[in-house]
Design a protein around this motif. Structure first.
Motif, short mmCIF file in Angstrom:
data_model
loop_
_atom_site.label_atom_id
_atom_site.label_comp_id
_atom_site.label_asym_id
_atom_site.label_seq_id
_atom_site.Cartn_x
_atom_site.Cartn_y
_atom_site.Cartn_z
N MET A 75 0.84 -1.19 0.00
CA MET A 75 0.00 0.00 0.00
C MET A 75 0.88 1.25 0.00
SD MET A 75 -3.10 1.06 2.61
CE MET A 75 -4.10 -0.38 2.29
N PRO A 76 1.38 1.68 -1.16
CA PRO A 76 2.18 2.90 -1.20
C PRO A 76 1.33 4.14 -1.01
CG PRO A 76 1.79 2.09 -3.42
CD PRO A 76 1.20 1.08 -2.49
N VAL A 77 1.91 5.16 -0.41
CA VAL A 77 1.24 6.45 -0.21
C VAL A 77 1.92 7.49 -1.09
CG1 VAL A 77 0.68 8.25 1.47
CG2 VAL A 77 0.64 5.85 2.16
N HIS A 78 1.12 8.29 -1.78
CA HIS A 78 1.66 9.40 -2.57
C HIS A 78 1.71 10.63 -1.65
CE1 HIS A 78 1.05 6.62 -5.76
NE2 HIS A 78 -0.23 6.84 -5.91
N LEU A 79 2.74 10.65 -0.80
CA LEU A 79 2.80 11.58 0.31
C LEU A 79 2.98 13.02 -0.15
CD1 LEU A 79 2.67 11.27 3.42
CD2 LEU A 79 5.17 11.36 3.41
N TYR A 80 2.20 13.91 0.45
CA TYR A 80 2.25 15.35 0.17
C TYR A 80 1.88 15.70 -1.26
CZ TYR A 80 5.13 14.98 4.42
OH TYR A 80 5.60 14.68 5.67
N GLY A 81 1.33 14.73 -2.00
CA GLY A 81 0.93 14.98 -3.39
C GLY A 81 1.91 14.48 -4.42
N ALA A 82 3.02 13.88 -4.00
CA ALA A 82 4.04 13.37 -4.93
C ALA A 82 3.93 11.84 -5.04
CB ALA A 82 5.43 13.75 -4.46
N PRO A 83 3.71 11.30 -6.23
CA PRO A 83 3.58 9.85 -6.37
C PRO A 83 4.80 9.09 -5.89
CG PRO A 83 2.79 10.95 -8.35
CD PRO A 83 3.46 12.00 -7.50
N ALA A 84 4.55 7.95 -5.30
CA ALA A 84 5.63 7.04 -4.94
C ALA A 84 6.26 6.47 -6.20
CB ALA A 84 5.07 5.91 -4.06
N ASP A 85 7.37 5.79 -6.05
CA ASP A 85 8.10 5.23 -7.20
C ASP A 85 7.36 3.98 -7.70
OD1 ASP A 85 9.86 4.28 -9.07
OD2 ASP A 85 11.62 4.32 -7.77
N MET A 86 6.32 4.22 -8.49
CA MET A 86 5.40 3.14 -8.84
C MET A 86 5.98 2.11 -9.81
SD MET A 86 2.81 3.53 -6.93
CE MET A 86 1.63 2.40 -7.67
N ASP A 87 6.89 2.50 -10.68
CA ASP A 87 7.49 1.50 -11.59
C ASP A 87 8.17 0.40 -10.79
OD1 ASP A 87 6.66 2.70 -13.93
OD2 ASP A 87 8.55 3.74 -14.30
N ALA A 88 8.98 0.80 -9.83
CA ALA A 88 9.70 -0.18 -9.02
C ALA A 88 8.74 -0.99 -8.15
CB ALA A 88 10.74 0.53 -8.14
N ILE A 89 7.73 -0.32 -7.59
CA ILE A 89 6.77 -1.01 -6.71
C ILE A 89 5.95 -2.01 -7.50
CG2 ILE A 89 4.70 -0.66 -5.29
CD1 ILE A 89 6.00 2.07 -4.47
N LEU A 90 5.48 -1.61 -8.67
CA LEU A 90 4.68 -2.51 -9.50
C LEU A 90 5.51 -3.70 -9.99
CD1 LEU A 90 2.70 0.18 -11.49
CD2 LEU A 90 1.72 -1.47 -9.88
N ASP A 91 6.77 -3.48 -10.26
CA ASP A 91 7.65 -4.59 -10.68
C ASP A 91 7.78 -5.61 -9.56
OD1 ASP A 91 9.72 -5.83 -12.47
OD2 ASP A 91 10.99 -5.34 -10.75
N ILE A 92 8.00 -5.12 -8.34
CA ILE A 92 8.09 -6.03 -7.19
C ILE A 92 6.78 -6.79 -7.00
CG2 ILE A 92 8.29 -6.10 -4.67
CD1 ILE A 92 10.16 -3.61 -4.96
N ALA A 93 5.66 -6.07 -7.10
CA ALA A 93 4.35 -6.69 -6.90
C ALA A 93 4.08 -7.76 -7.95
CB ALA A 93 3.26 -5.62 -6.95
N ARG A 94 4.43 -7.51 -9.19
CA ARG A 94 4.21 -8.51 -10.25
C ARG A 94 5.02 -9.77 -9.98
NH1 ARG A 94 3.85 -3.92 -13.80
NH2 ARG A 94 6.12 -3.91 -13.99
N ARG A 95 6.27 -9.59 -9.59
CA ARG A 95 7.13 -10.75 -9.36
C ARG A 95 6.67 -11.59 -8.18
NH1 ARG A 95 11.67 -9.24 -7.73
NH2 ARG A 95 11.77 -6.97 -8.04
N HIS A 96 6.03 -10.95 -7.21
CA HIS A 96 5.59 -11.67 -6.01
C HIS A 96 4.07 -11.88 -5.98
CE1 HIS A 96 9.49 -11.62 -3.88
NE2 HIS A 96 9.69 -10.49 -4.54
N ARG A 97 3.40 -11.51 -7.06
CA ARG A 97 1.95 -11.68 -7.18
C ARG A 97 1.19 -11.02 -6.03
NH1 ARG A 97 1.43 -17.95 -9.46
NH2 ARG A 97 2.72 -17.61 -11.33
N LEU A 98 1.48 -9.77 -5.83
CA LEU A 98 0.86 -8.99 -4.76
C LEU A 98 -0.04 -7.91 -5.33
CD1 LEU A 98 4.02 -8.43 -2.52
CD2 LEU A 98 2.31 -10.23 -2.30
#
Length: 364
Positions: free
Chosen positions: A129-152
């Motif tokens: 559950m990433p948070v886009h803190l203060y209005g700035a998106p989290a590093d979603m490319d890296a997060i989505l890559d991790i999630a895909r590899r671990h099926r999360l």
């Protein structure tokens, strides 16, 4: 000169006549819950975010909680969350009985550090559950890559990021689902509490529409044990008005943030780094200094209002005192140093120049 941290009356004054007309329209309709205003706002906000579905709910915490419930996340499961965030992110996980797994932030972006996520994953992990803190998106490319590899699952906490972009896509369309808050102080704020869920997942959307409405899709027939969490007609009507102006307001915030950054570049303050592929909507303009408290007092003496977001880290809150947490030194350092300066679309260039001048005077 007096510059308040935030004046919601001034935020809404620009749209006063349109807001009053929208409220009158609801009053005349005689329909106040799950009517055409909410249906229309859901269509419009889904289109704005670039997703298939928007489900209006009572607040941002409910939005995150119901997404977790909709995906069947329950006791025995684990959810990875940022250590550096508002407590609602953690509370959503605790409400479904899952285990909170905090991950430290990147010390330059202040958002969750992707390189630390993988080491926190176990066989029980169900979602990030990433948070886009203060209005700035989290590093979603890296997060989505991790999630895909671990099926999360990836569930965005977009409560502060209405209109933010990452790689050209809007916050709310980057993960499997996203939770938004329409608390009055947000970039897209109601005149009370409100929230929404956005997703492209048809099955999840169907479950959520039942869950928010007592577990019912047909009146007096309750298929699941749901809750009462509905974005009401009055707030939906107001949000429809303000959504039309959101991009312009965000552009104004970006211009003010650029002025702040230029003016404060030569000070000892540490400014947040926004990744190149991300476009912040500057819900807050936060800065860092070890002299945070002294700076805050000085600015107050010069008529400048500030806020601390957030003075006590989640793992140090009494609400979570019954659990043992591993050391989170980056989070604790950040939350002892971060100070939010005034940021709102109604501020002028002169207002920002005055605030920056007082900051410079403090360090001089």
């Amino acid at each position: 000169m007096q510059i308040e941290f935030l004046n919601l009356g001034r935020v809404n004054a620009e749209y006063d006549s349109a807001i009053r007309e929208s409220i009158d329209r609801v009053l005349r309709s005689g329909y106040y819950i799950l009517g055409e205003e909410t249906a229309a706002f859901e269509r419009e906000f889904a289109r704005y975010c670039g997703v298939t579905h928007c489900i209006g709910v009572a607040n941002g915490l409910d939005a995150l909680h119901l997404i977790l419930r909709g995906y069947g996340i329950a006791p025995g499961d684990e959810v990875i969350v940022p250590a550096n965030t508002f407590i609602a992110t953690w509370l959503a996980v605790s409400l479904v009985g899952a285990r909170i797994v905090p991950v430290e932030p990147d010390p330059s972006t202040w958002n969750i550090a992707p390189e630390r996520i993988e080491e926190a994953i176990t066989s029980r992990t169900r979602a990030i559950m990433p948070v886009h803190l203060y209005g700035a998106p989290a590093d979603m490319d890296a997060i989505l890559d991790i999630a895909r590899r671990h099926r999360l699952r990836v569930i965005e906490d977009a409560a502060q990021a209405h209109g933010a972009r990452y790689g050209g896509l809007r916050a709310g369309s980057l993960g499997d689902a996203a939770g938004f808050s329409f608390y009055p102080g947000k970039n897209l704020g109601a005149l009370g509490d409100g929230g929404a869920i956005t997703t492209n997942d048809d099955e999840l959307a169907e479950r959520l529409r039942k869950l928010r409405n007592y577990g019912s899709s047909i009146k007096y027939q309750h298929e699941v044990a749901g809750v009462n969490s509905r974005l009401d007609e009055m707030q939906s009507a107001v949000l429809r008005v303000k959504l039309q102006h959101l991009d312009a307001d965000n552009a104004r915030r970006a211009a003010l943030a650029a002025a702040y950054r230029e003016a404060l570049a030569e000070t000892p303050l540490e400014l947040i780094r926004v990744p190149e592929q991300a476009q912040s909507v500057w819900h807050l303009f936060a800065v860092r200094t070890p002299r945070r408290d002294a700076l805050r007092d000085y600015l107050a003496s010069r008529g400048v209002g500030t806020q601390i977001h957030y003075p006590v880290p989640c793992h140090r809150q009494a609400a979570f005192a019954d659990q043992a947490w591993s050391a989170l030194p980056v989070t604790e350092l950040l939350q002892s140093e971060i100070l939010s300066l005034p940021m709102a679309p109604y501020l002028s260039a002169d207002d920002v120049a005055y605030v920056a001048a007082q900051v410079k005077a403090f360090f001089a």
